[in-house]
Design a protein around this motif. Sequence first.
Motif, short mmCIF file in Angstrom:
data_model
loop_
_atom_site.label_atom_id
_atom_site.label_comp_id
_atom_site.label_asym_id
_atom_site.label_seq_id
_atom_site.Cartn_x
_atom_site.Cartn_y
_atom_site.Cartn_z
N GLU A 152 8.89 1.74 11.55
CA GLU A 152 10.36 1.78 11.38
C GLU A 152 10.77 0.93 10.19
O GLU A 152 11.67 1.31 9.43
N VAL A 153 10.13 -0.21 9.99
CA VAL A 153 10.44 -1.05 8.83
C VAL A 153 10.13 -0.27 7.54
O VAL A 153 10.92 -0.27 6.61
N VAL A 154 9.00 0.43 7.50
CA VAL A 154 8.65 1.23 6.33
C VAL A 154 9.72 2.29 6.08
O VAL A 154 10.15 2.50 4.94
N ARG A 155 10.20 2.94 7.13
CA ARG A 155 11.26 3.95 6.97
C ARG A 155 12.53 3.32 6.42
O ARG A 155 13.20 3.90 5.54
N GLU A 156 12.88 2.15 6.92
CA GLU A 156 14.09 1.47 6.44
C GLU A 156 13.96 1.05 4.97
O GLU A 156 14.91 1.17 4.20
N ARG A 172 0.83 -1.21 0.00
CA ARG A 172 0.00 0.00 0.00
C ARG A 172 0.86 1.26 0.00
O ARG A 172 0.55 2.24 -0.67
N THR A 173 1.95 1.23 0.75
CA THR A 173 2.80 2.41 0.90
C THR A 173 3.62 2.68 -0.35
O THR A 173 3.72 3.83 -0.78
N PHE A 174 4.20 1.64 -0.94
CA PHE A 174 5.15 1.84 -2.04
C PHE A 174 4.61 1.46 -3.41
O PHE A 174 5.21 1.84 -4.43
N GLY A 175 3.53 0.71 -3.47
CA GLY A 175 2.91 0.38 -4.75
C GLY A 175 3.88 -0.10 -5.81
O GLY A 175 4.64 -1.04 -5.59
N GLU A 176 3.87 0.57 -6.94
CA GLU A 176 4.67 0.15 -8.09
C GLU A 176 6.16 0.37 -7.92
O GLU A 176 6.95 -0.07 -8.76
N ARG A 177 6.57 1.05 -6.86
CA ARG A 177 8.01 1.22 -6.61
C ARG A 177 8.66 -0.10 -6.21
O ARG A 177 9.88 -0.23 -6.27
N LEU A 178 7.85 -1.07 -5.81
CA LEU A 178 8.37 -2.39 -5.43
C LEU A 178 8.12 -3.38 -6.55
O LEU A 178 7.05 -3.40 -7.15
N ASP A 179 9.12 -4.22 -6.81
CA ASP A 179 8.93 -5.32 -7.75
C ASP A 179 8.13 -6.44 -7.11
O ASP A 179 7.46 -7.20 -7.79
#
Length: 79
Positions: A70-74, A29-36
């Motif tokens: 914190e995981v999302v920030r990392e 949800r946070t990164f969408g298409e930025r993630l493979d």
Amino acid sequence: MSESTVEIEYCVPCGFLDRASDLQHLLLRTFGERLDGVTLLTGADGVFRIRVGEEVVYDKFEDGNYDPDEVVREVRARL
């Protein structure tokens, strides 16, 4: 593995599937298409480890204080 791929390795006997699944959905949800992709890997012996590419960004054995934010920030720092 691509630097835009996240692996979540979780302990099946410990019942960490819900935590892993919740984090998987949060990252998508946070990164969408930025993630493979965000892959769940089954494990044992209490493991809960998150990797971005080849880099470990969270390991329950090194930092017992699990914080999804914190995981999302990392992850963000590595994309």
